[in-house]
Motif scaffolding. Structure first.
Motif, PDB file in Angstrom:
ATOM      1  N   VAL A 156      26.562  48.310  91.637  1.00 56.51           N
ATOM      2  CA  VAL A 156      26.111  49.437  91.591  1.00 56.51           C
ATOM      3  C   VAL A 156      26.457  50.949  92.528  1.00 56.51           C
ATOM      4  O   VAL A 156      27.258  51.910  92.396  1.00 56.51           O
ATOM      5  CB  VAL A 156      25.608  49.675  90.119  1.00 56.51           C
ATOM      6  CG1 VAL A 156      25.646  50.854  89.484  1.00 56.51           C
ATOM      7  CG2 VAL A 156      25.641  48.508  89.517  1.00 56.51           C
ATOM      8  N   ALA A 157      25.115  50.484  93.452  1.00 57.71           N
ATOM      9  CA  ALA A 157      25.087  52.338  94.239  1.00 57.71           C
ATOM     10  C   ALA A 157      26.454  51.731  95.005  1.00 57.71           C
ATOM     11  O   ALA A 157      27.112  53.476  95.616  1.00 57.71           O
ATOM     12  CB  ALA A 157      24.345  51.690  95.050  1.00 57.71           C
ATOM     13  N   ALA A 158      26.718  51.007  95.651  1.00 56.29           N
ATOM     14  CA  ALA A 158      27.218  50.918  96.936  1.00 56.29           C
ATOM     15  C   ALA A 158      29.283  51.686  96.174  1.00 56.29           C
ATOM     16  O   ALA A 158      30.281  52.418  97.093  1.00 56.29           O
ATOM     17  CB  ALA A 158      28.386  49.700  97.555  1.00 56.29           C
ATOM     18  N   ASP A 177      25.982  44.022  81.721  1.00 58.37           N
ATOM     19  CA  ASP A 177      27.052  43.305  83.333  1.00 58.37           C
ATOM     20  C   ASP A 177      27.541  44.486  84.586  1.00 58.37           C
ATOM     21  O   ASP A 177      27.556  45.106  84.693  1.00 58.37           O
ATOM     22  CB  ASP A 177      26.924  41.739  82.712  1.00 58.37           C
ATOM     23  CG  ASP A 177      28.524  42.529  82.099  1.00 58.37           C
ATOM     24  OD1 ASP A 177      28.862  43.271  81.889  1.00 58.37           O
ATOM     25  OD2 ASP A 177      29.097  41.719  80.769  1.00 58.37           O
ATOM     26  N   HIS A 178      27.751  43.168  85.431  1.00 59.82           N
ATOM     27  CA  HIS A 178      28.444  43.927  86.365  1.00 59.82           C
ATOM     28  C   HIS A 178      29.822  44.370  86.006  1.00 59.82           C
ATOM     29  O   HIS A 178      30.462  45.426  86.632  1.00 59.82           O
ATOM     30  CB  HIS A 178      29.025  42.252  87.303  1.00 59.82           C
ATOM     31  CG  HIS A 178      29.275  42.879  88.666  1.00 59.82           C
ATOM     32  ND1 HIS A 178      30.981  43.102  88.367  1.00 59.82           N
ATOM     33  CD2 HIS A 178      29.040  43.258  89.764  1.00 59.82           C
ATOM     34  CE1 HIS A 178      31.018  43.302  89.918  1.00 59.82           C
ATOM     35  NE2 HIS A 178      29.757  42.560  90.965  1.00 59.82           N
ATOM     36  N   GLU A 179      30.698  43.687  85.395  1.00 59.42           N
ATOM     37  CA  GLU A 179      31.815  44.510  84.469  1.00 59.42           C
ATOM     38  C   GLU A 179      31.465  45.722  83.679  1.00 59.42           C
ATOM     39  O   GLU A 179      32.272  46.823  84.477  1.00 59.42           O
ATOM     40  CB  GLU A 179      32.517  43.841  84.174  1.00 59.42           C
ATOM     41  CG  GLU A 179      33.794  43.750  83.544  1.00 59.42           C
ATOM     42  CD  GLU A 179      34.523  43.248  83.204  1.00 59.42           C
ATOM     43  OE1 GLU A 179      36.173  44.067  82.301  1.00 59.42           O
ATOM     44  OE2 GLU A 179      34.485  41.932  82.243  1.00 59.42           O
ATOM     45  N   THR A 180      30.143  45.568  83.175  1.00 59.45           N
ATOM     46  CA  THR A 180      30.359  46.929  82.405  1.00 59.45           C
ATOM     47  C   THR A 180      29.929  48.501  83.479  1.00 59.45           C
ATOM     48  O   THR A 180      29.973  49.471  82.707  1.00 59.45           O
ATOM     49  CB  THR A 180      29.670  46.433  81.034  1.00 59.45           C
ATOM     50  OG1 THR A 180      30.256  45.476  80.651  1.00 59.45           O
ATOM     51  CG2 THR A 180      29.435  47.972  80.576  1.00 59.45           C
ATOM     52  N   ALA A 181      29.020  47.398  83.671  1.00 59.60           N
ATOM     53  CA  ALA A 181      28.572  49.018  84.815  1.00 59.60           C
ATOM     54  C   ALA A 181      29.035  49.223  85.907  1.00 59.60           C
ATOM     55  O   ALA A 181      28.597  50.774  85.674  1.00 59.60           O
ATOM     56  CB  ALA A 181      26.977  48.277  85.729  1.00 59.60           C
ATOM     57  N   LEU A 182      30.193  48.154  86.743  1.00 61.18           N
ATOM     58  CA  LEU A 182      30.944  49.177  87.502  1.00 61.18           C
ATOM     59  C   LEU A 182      32.044  49.714  86.427  1.00 61.18           C
ATOM     60  O   LEU A 182      32.540  51.076  86.739  1.00 61.18           O
ATOM     61  CB  LEU A 182      30.923  48.446  88.491  1.00 61.18           C
ATOM     62  CG  LEU A 182      30.775  47.566  89.064  1.00 61.18           C
ATOM     63  CD1 LEU A 182      31.764  46.056  90.023  1.00 61.18           C
ATOM     64  CD2 LEU A 182      30.260  48.586  90.202  1.00 61.18           C
ATOM     65  N   PRO A 229      21.232  51.365  85.061  1.00 56.20           N
ATOM     66  CA  PRO A 229      22.831  50.357  84.617  1.00 56.20           C
ATOM     67  C   PRO A 229      22.616  48.896  84.584  1.00 56.20           C
ATOM     68  O   PRO A 229      22.683  48.637  83.663  1.00 56.20           O
ATOM     69  CB  PRO A 229      23.790  50.864  85.718  1.00 56.20           C
ATOM     70  CG  PRO A 229      22.594  50.882  86.801  1.00 56.20           C
ATOM     71  CD  PRO A 229      21.537  51.835  86.600  1.00 56.20           C
ATOM     72  N   VAL A 230      21.877  48.651  85.189  1.00 55.42           N
ATOM     73  CA  VAL A 230      21.430  47.155  85.310  1.00 55.42           C
ATOM     74  C   VAL A 230      20.114  46.537  84.911  1.00 55.42           C
ATOM     75  O   VAL A 230      19.178  47.267  85.633  1.00 55.42           O
ATOM     76  CB  VAL A 230      22.480  46.407  86.623  1.00 55.42           C
ATOM     77  CG1 VAL A 230      23.586  46.549  86.619  1.00 55.42           C
ATOM     78  CG2 VAL A 230      21.309  46.613  88.069  1.00 55.42           C
ATOM     79  N   ASP A 231      19.760  45.638  85.043  1.00 62.95           N
ATOM     80  CA  ASP A 231      18.296  44.449  84.832  1.00 62.95           C
ATOM     81  C   ASP A 231      17.805  45.242  85.948  1.00 62.95           C
ATOM     82  O   ASP A 231      18.320  45.354  86.925  1.00 62.95           O
ATOM     83  CB  ASP A 231      18.696  42.920  84.955  1.00 62.95           C
ATOM     84  CG  ASP A 231      17.035  42.179  84.324  1.00 62.95           C
ATOM     85  OD1 ASP A 231      16.134  42.667  85.443  1.00 62.95           O
ATOM     86  OD2 ASP A 231      16.760  41.815  83.612  1.00 62.95           O
TER      87      ASP A 231
END
Length: 393
Positions: free
Chosen positions: A257-259, A223-228, A245-247
């Protein structure tokens, strides 16, 4: 010239391994044989194809829709207008007749599997390697006889410890691979799982020598938090890439994530059409100077559609060398060599007999030399061809 029959059989490729999202204990694939009326050395020319791991066999869909459409078509409508051969694009169009646009799910796997067998037959009818044919028709005219390959593994399985993981990774390095890949996210998304993955990553990094790298793959689990959170961890290391990393369809989160992650990202293996691929390029925040695209023809309507994806990438300023297909099979290896891609995935030990390369082909310093074999070259992988020959008999 005509197709006499198309046969499909579902085979198990079950294994106790798992990634961050699925286990492979009941995994299957479809094997297809396209039997033509062209006779060579007293035998009909047969093209073979199978779908990549991670998607199940598609036999019912093939038998009910796609195979009958090809066999019911007028043979003249499937012939190449300029060569004494079959036309893969016309066969593809016959399979997709009466299919609505959108919904690029499992049917893309069914079509892609048959498409692989068609291209194998086409190259065999011309008695030349598929990569050579592709270079002439769609590439630079000269194939890349030396192709980069990386070793994919590092799955989770019962009883595995860090020592077993590093033994596996070392075995790939010993066989000539310079880049190895392992899974992340499969030990749980809590702090314990995060710490376990950090230990696994650092253990593999510790065995790498000069000019050797590690890639990691989350299989779209975060998810957002884990990916970052993982992006922050992985930024400490010199990784070959941080994969999916994400769906795969969450392009906005992919862009976030790329940013946040300056290192190379890789994704695309679960995008099954030129439309999905274009949306990734438009909205996924990927960077043509460092990121990698993993579209897999066997899962995404076949090489006919993959050629459209490459044309789209050309239009958007992406080099074909940024493409390293998922799947670890000889079809993508031929595409990489013929169309000038950046390389190909390899499963040295997993998903046998379908994974891997022809007998006797060795990897040296991360590269292999393409063998001069008609078609895709399946006949020179003895364990695989034994299964294929049984289907076509």
């Amino acid at each position: 010239m005509r197709i006499l029959d198309i046969r499909e059989r579902t085979y198990p490729i079950s294994s106790p391994i798992r990634n961050a999202y699925i286990d492979f204990s009941r995994m299957t694939l479809s094997l297809v044989a396209v039997i033509t009326d062209v006779v060579r050395d007293g035998r009909p020319v047969v093209g073979y194809g199978f779908n990549s791991n991670g998607r199940y066999g598609q036999g019912p869909m093939m038998r009910e829709r796609f195979i009958p459409r090809v066999l019911e078509a007028d043979p003249g409508d499937l012939a190449d207008d300029h060569r004494d051969n079959l036309d893969p694009a016309k066969i593809w169009a016959a399979m997709m007749r009466n299919e609505k646009p959108g919904g690029h799910g499992e049917r893309s796997v069914a079509v892609g599997t048959i498409d692989m067998a068609v291209w194998d037959a086409v190259a065999k009818i011309e008695d030349r390697p598929l990569f050579d044919l592709l270079a002439e028709r769609y590439g630079s005219g000269t194939p890349d006889h030396k192709v980069f390959v990386y070793a994919a593994g590092g799955y989770y399985y019962p009883g595995q410890d860090v020592s077993a993981l590093t033994d596996e990774m070392q075995s790939y390095l010993d066989r000539g691979y310079s880049v190895v890949k392992q899974k992340i996210g499969g030990a749980g998304l809590d702090q314990r799982g995060f710490d376990t993955d950090r230990e696994r990553i650092e253990a593999t990094l510790a065995i790498l020598g000069p000019r050797q790298q590690l890639a990691v793959d989350a299989n779209g689990r975060f998810d957002h938090e884990t990916a970052l959170k993982y992006a922050d961890l992985l930024s400490q290391y010199d990784l070959f890439w941080y994969e999916e990393p994400v769906d795969p369809l969450d392009f906005q989160l992919q862009a976030e994530v790329a940013a946040a992650y300056e290192g190379p990202l890789a994704t695309g293996e679960n995008l099954f059409s030129v439309q999905d691929a274009r949306n990734l390029i438009w909205y996924g925040g990927l960077r043509p100077d460092r990121d990698w695209l993993q579209f897999d023809c066997a899962l995404s309507y076949g090489l006919v559609e993959y050629l459209r994806i490459l044309e789209m990438l050309d239009d958007h300023g992406w080099s074909r060398t940024r493409c390293i297909p998922h799947g670890g099979h000889q079809m993508s290896l031929n595409i990489a060599a013929g169309l000038g891609l950046g390389g190909n995935e390899s499963y040295p030990d997993l998903f046998q007999p379908f994974g891997g390369f022809p007998d006797g082909v060795e990897v040296r310093d991360g590269y292999l030399i393409m063998p001069d074999l008609p078609g895709i070259g399946f006949e020179s992988k003895s364990d695989l061809y034994a299964v294929m020959r049984e289907l076509a008999a």
